[in-house]
Design a protein around this motif. Structure first.
Motif, PDB file in Angstrom:
ATOM      1  N   ARG A  97      -9.275   5.522  -4.146  1.00 36.68           N
ATOM      2  CA  ARG A  97      -9.470   4.797  -2.897  1.00 36.68           C
ATOM      3  C   ARG A  97      -8.213   4.876  -2.027  1.00 36.68           C
ATOM      4  NH1 ARG A  97     -11.296  -1.452  -3.140  1.00 36.68           N
ATOM      5  NH2 ARG A  97     -13.128  -0.644  -4.203  1.00 36.68           N
ATOM      6  N   VAL A  98      -7.060   4.689  -2.646  1.00 35.05           N
ATOM      7  CA  VAL A  98      -5.790   4.726  -1.914  1.00 35.05           C
ATOM      8  C   VAL A  98      -5.575   6.118  -1.300  1.00 35.05           C
ATOM      9  CG1 VAL A  98      -3.280   4.577  -2.163  1.00 35.05           C
ATOM     10  CG2 VAL A  98      -4.738   2.914  -3.319  1.00 35.05           C
ATOM     11  N   ALA A 115      -0.002   6.218 -14.636  1.00 37.51           N
ATOM     12  CA  ALA A 115       0.599   4.887 -14.790  1.00 37.51           C
ATOM     13  C   ALA A 115       0.096   3.950 -13.699  1.00 37.51           C
ATOM     14  CB  ALA A 115       2.121   4.980 -14.751  1.00 37.51           C
ATOM     15  N   ALA A 116      -0.120   4.486 -12.496  1.00 36.63           N
ATOM     16  CA  ALA A 116      -0.646   3.656 -11.410  1.00 36.63           C
ATOM     17  C   ALA A 116      -2.065   3.193 -11.732  1.00 36.63           C
ATOM     18  CB  ALA A 116      -0.617   4.434 -10.092  1.00 36.63           C
ATOM     19  N   GLU A 117      -2.879   4.091 -12.289  1.00 31.30           N
ATOM     20  CA  GLU A 117      -4.251   3.731 -12.655  1.00 31.30           C
ATOM     21  C   GLU A 117      -4.266   2.625 -13.700  1.00 31.30           C
ATOM     22  OE1 GLU A 117      -6.364   7.335 -13.810  1.00 31.30           O
ATOM     23  OE2 GLU A 117      -6.216   7.955 -11.720  1.00 31.30           O
ATOM     24  N   VAL A 118      -3.332   2.739 -14.651  1.00 42.05           N
ATOM     25  CA  VAL A 118      -3.261   1.763 -15.724  1.00 42.05           C
ATOM     26  C   VAL A 118      -2.957   0.369 -15.175  1.00 42.05           C
ATOM     27  CG1 VAL A 118      -1.741   1.080 -17.619  1.00 42.05           C
ATOM     28  CG2 VAL A 118      -2.746   3.362 -17.589  1.00 42.05           C
ATOM     29  N   LEU A 119      -2.248   0.313 -14.052  1.00 44.22           N
ATOM     30  CA  LEU A 119      -1.924  -0.986 -13.452  1.00 44.22           C
ATOM     31  C   LEU A 119      -3.076  -1.520 -12.605  1.00 44.22           C
ATOM     32  CD1 LEU A 119       1.772  -0.293 -12.471  1.00 44.22           C
ATOM     33  CD2 LEU A 119       0.921  -1.585 -14.413  1.00 44.22           C
ATOM     34  N   GLY A 120      -4.197  -0.815 -12.601  1.00 45.41           N
ATOM     35  CA  GLY A 120      -5.363  -1.312 -11.892  1.00 45.41           C
ATOM     36  C   GLY A 120      -5.461  -0.812 -10.461  1.00 45.41           C
ATOM     37  N   ILE A 121      -4.582   0.113 -10.074  1.00 44.10           N
ATOM     38  CA  ILE A 121      -4.647   0.667  -8.725  1.00 44.10           C
ATOM     39  C   ILE A 121      -5.785   1.685  -8.692  1.00 44.10           C
ATOM     40  CG2 ILE A 121      -3.410   2.029  -6.979  1.00 44.10           C
ATOM     41  CD1 ILE A 121      -0.804   0.859  -8.173  1.00 44.10           C
ATOM     42  N   ARG A 122      -6.743   1.486  -7.789  1.00 41.06           N
ATOM     43  CA  ARG A 122      -7.828   2.474  -7.683  1.00 41.06           C
ATOM     44  C   ARG A 122      -7.295   3.632  -6.859  1.00 41.06           C
ATOM     45  NH1 ARG A 122     -13.350  -0.958  -6.782  1.00 41.06           N
ATOM     46  NH2 ARG A 122     -12.826  -2.642  -8.212  1.00 41.06           N
ATOM     47  N   SER A 168       2.135   1.855  -3.351  1.00 40.46           N
ATOM     48  CA  SER A 168       1.135   2.405  -4.265  1.00 40.46           C
ATOM     49  C   SER A 168       0.996   3.908  -4.063  1.00 40.46           C
ATOM     50  CB  SER A 168      -0.204   1.701  -4.102  1.00 40.46           C
ATOM     51  OG  SER A 168      -0.870   2.135  -2.930  1.00 40.46           O
ATOM     52  N   ALA A 221       3.829   5.359  -5.924  1.00 36.34           N
ATOM     53  CA  ALA A 221       3.522   5.254  -7.349  1.00 36.34           C
ATOM     54  C   ALA A 221       2.585   6.390  -7.764  1.00 36.34           C
ATOM     55  CB  ALA A 221       2.886   3.899  -7.661  1.00 36.34           C
ATOM     56  N   TRP A 264       0.834  -1.199   0.000  1.00 39.96           N
ATOM     57  CA  TRP A 264       0.000   0.000   0.000  1.00 39.96           C
ATOM     58  C   TRP A 264       0.875   1.258   0.000  1.00 39.96           C
ATOM     59  CZ3 TRP A 264      -2.270   3.510   3.897  1.00 39.96           C
ATOM     60  CH2 TRP A 264      -3.383   4.164   3.398  1.00 39.96           C
TER      61      TRP A 264
END
Lengths: 333, 259
Positions: free
Chosen positions: A199-200, A189-196, A179, A182, A176
């Motif tokens: 929310r974080v 780029a973080a969003e593209v990896l599926g990181i919401r 992230s 990131a 976490w």
């Protein structure tokens, strides 16, 4: 890892113990340091690791202070309940502010959070529940002496501060925490990896709200009397940010170093400069703000990564293998 | 993954080759100023499909709609026979799509290992799968295993590109969306990526590539689409298309000069 946690518990116990051995005059000097340590760690997750410049710590602090004071005075609640109410109010405020502002990037987020302090101050000055500009006087603990109370407040703040430090330390070693970094370095780029990312960021913002709210509630009790313009003030925000950033934002150690350092320097400056008389008056009460402002500029210019960053640079760019291998170990890699 | 709005198949074990279909998509950032006006295209497995067009034609928006970064106003997106038009990126990732953004996308102050972990974010609660994926990754890129405790920002440009590619491939995607690999990146790093694209195609993956570098993109293309002002223009297999390339690009150049 477990030995580290044990060490933290021992450190906390030792600090609390020492506070009972020392003169209460000395302990009272450390009360604000302990309080700001907690707030700076609260700020650190989103502000330091996540790179979102949160200038609204005073909002959380104030929501916690007034939440607790209103619960204690208007609703006759006990201290633990009042503190809880303060924390919940701060978290709800954080939720509303976060949902509104965390989609904004860069300066817009900073401005939004900065302005939130003034909006809340205006509201607190106007509505009846806060007693407006008259302020709120909290119940006293008349059975306890001033000396005992000083030590109790110090202990409460330092336990909060060290708990917040442990949380930040654990997050730094977690996926976490990565992230959040990131998000700071390349949010798309973080969003593209599926990181919401929303929310974080919101969770990190709510951590700031929780810690700020608890610190505010304790502060209200410690001060016995609060009113809007001394609580919802940009001085609180400025100090928090400066302490975290001077030590090193994005590192659990930053606030631990930065808080006593900034407090010490500002006390010293007040001693030196405060004795100078200009136009027949002492240097105005705004002196503190001037000092903090100058320090913030100096840190921004000369210590962009704080003292922690400076030490890292001295020891060479990749002088982090210790921390790194520890992080890898913590994840069983 | 919890909380996703659609059933998600198992990307890592799902070896079905999926074609990707965009059907009459209208999309953009402001209502009534659509960047895409009813664009349709299809990318097949074991093919490199290239989208070309002048500046502002909407090429990158095509990829963003396909990956869920821009919500379309009308039209649909399908992978295999599943409609994914309304799915968020993380759900598409779990269905086997992957997206490589323009420029550099490693996180410099995270270690190589942490960067790779970010590529496995959607499997953060599935330790077995993460370990299996990392093992596969290190087998393919042993250099990254040696570098895994290093900060990504301290790697050479070539190593960073490898890290990017390795991170992209960690969830074992079947459909790859690649946005402008030639923009803002040193030429030798572009070559690394093009070599990978050819390899992925030969492994049976579906590749959709958008690039400004028309000649390079067409050289590895199997099928070419062209867009102009957010509308489909010509399309056809590479062989058929190659002869008319000069004519088409010449037309864009005039378009760029004349309003």
């Amino acid at each position: 890892m477990k030995s580290r946690m044990l060490m933290m518990v021992l450190v906390t116990a030792a600090v609390v113990l020492v506070s009972w051995l020392l003169n209460s005059g000395i302990v009272s000097l450390f009360v604000p340091i302990a309080m700001y340590l907690a707030m700076a760690q609260g700020w650190n997750l989103l502000g330091g690791y996540g790179g979102y410049l949160n200038l609204g710590m005073a909002s959380f602090f104030g929501l916690g202070a007034f939440g607790a004071a209103i619960a204690a005075v208007n609703w006759n609640q006990s201290l633990p309940v009042a503190l809880l109410v303060g924390a919940v109010v701060a978290i709800l405020g954080g939720l509303v502010m976060g949902l509104l502002s965390l989609r904004l990037r860069g300066a817009f987020f900073a401005i939004f959070t900065f302005v939130s302090v003034f909006v809340l101050e205006a509201i607190a000055n106007t509505v009846g529940i806060t007693h407006g500009a008259l302020g709120i006087t909290l119940p006293t603990f008349s059975s306890l002496s001033y000396n005992t109370l000083t030590k109790i407040w110090f202990d409460a703040f330092i336990v909060l501060g060290l708990l917040a430090t442990v949380v930040v330390w654990l997050v730094e070693r977690s996926r976490w925490g990565s992230s959040l970094v990131a998000i700071k370095e390349d949010e798309p780029a973080a969003e593209v990896l599926g990181i919401r990312t929303m929310r974080v960021k919101l969770l990190a913002f709510l951590f700031a709200a929780l810690v700020g709210g608890l610190a505010g509630g304790l502060y209200a009790y410690q001060q016995q009397f609060i009113y809007p313009s001394t609580i919802f003030t940009d001085t609180v925000t400025l100090q928090v940010v400066l302490m975290a950033v001077a030590g090193g934002g994005g590192s659990w150690l930053g606030p631990v170093i930065g808080t006593p350092l900034v407090m010490g320097i500002s006390a010293l400056m007040r001693l030196i400069v405060g004795s100078v008389v200009v136009f027949g008056n002492g240097i105005p009460a705004q002196l503190e703000l001037i000092i903090y402002g100058l320090m913030l500029v100096a840190v921004g210019m000369f210590l962009p990564n704080g003292l922690v960053g400076l030490v890292k640079r001295w020891r060479g760019r990749s002088a982090t293998p210790a921390a790194t291998s520890e992080r890898l170990e913590a994840r069983g890699a | 993954m919890i909380g996703s709005s659609a059933p998600i198949s198992d990307a890592a074990t799902n070896n079905t080759r999926s074609s990707l279909v965009m059907d009459k998509i209208t999309a953009g950032y402001h209502a009534d100023q659509w960047v895409l006006n009813g664009v349709s295209l299809r990318a097949e497995p074991e093919r490199v499909t290239v989208v070309l067009g002048p500046n502002g034609a909407g090429k990158s928006t095509v990829l963003k709609v396909l990956y869920g970064l821009v919500a379309p106003h009308a039209g649909s997106v399908r992978v295999g026979d599943q409609d994914i038009t309304r799915l968020p990126p993380e759900a598409r990732l779990a269905l086997g799509l992957a997206y490589l953004p323009q420029g550099h996308s490693v996180f410099p102050s995270l270690t190589v290992q942490e960067n790779l972990e970010m590529g496995l974010w959607i499997y953060r609660h599935d330790r077995a799968r993460r370990e299996e994926a990392l093992e596969r990754c290190f087998a393919e890129y042993p250099v990254l295993k040696d570098l895994r405790a290093k900060l990504a920002g301290s790697l050479s440009g070539g190593q960073q590109r490898l890290l990017e590619v390795a991170r992209l491939m960690l969830p074992n995607p079947t459909v790859l969306l690649i946005d402008e690999p030639s923009v803002g990146v040193a030429p030798n790093l572009v070559d690394i990526l093009y070599e990978h694209i050819v390899r992925w195609r030969n492994q049976g993956k579906t590749v959709l590539l958008v690039d400004q570098n028309v000649e390079a993109a067409v050289s590895i293309a199997d099928y070419v689409y062209t867009l102009e002002s957010g509308r489909n223009r010509l399309d056809g297999p590479r062989d058929e298309f190659e002869g008319r390339l000069r004519e088409v690009v010449g037309q864009w150049l005039r378009l760029d000069v004349l309003p």
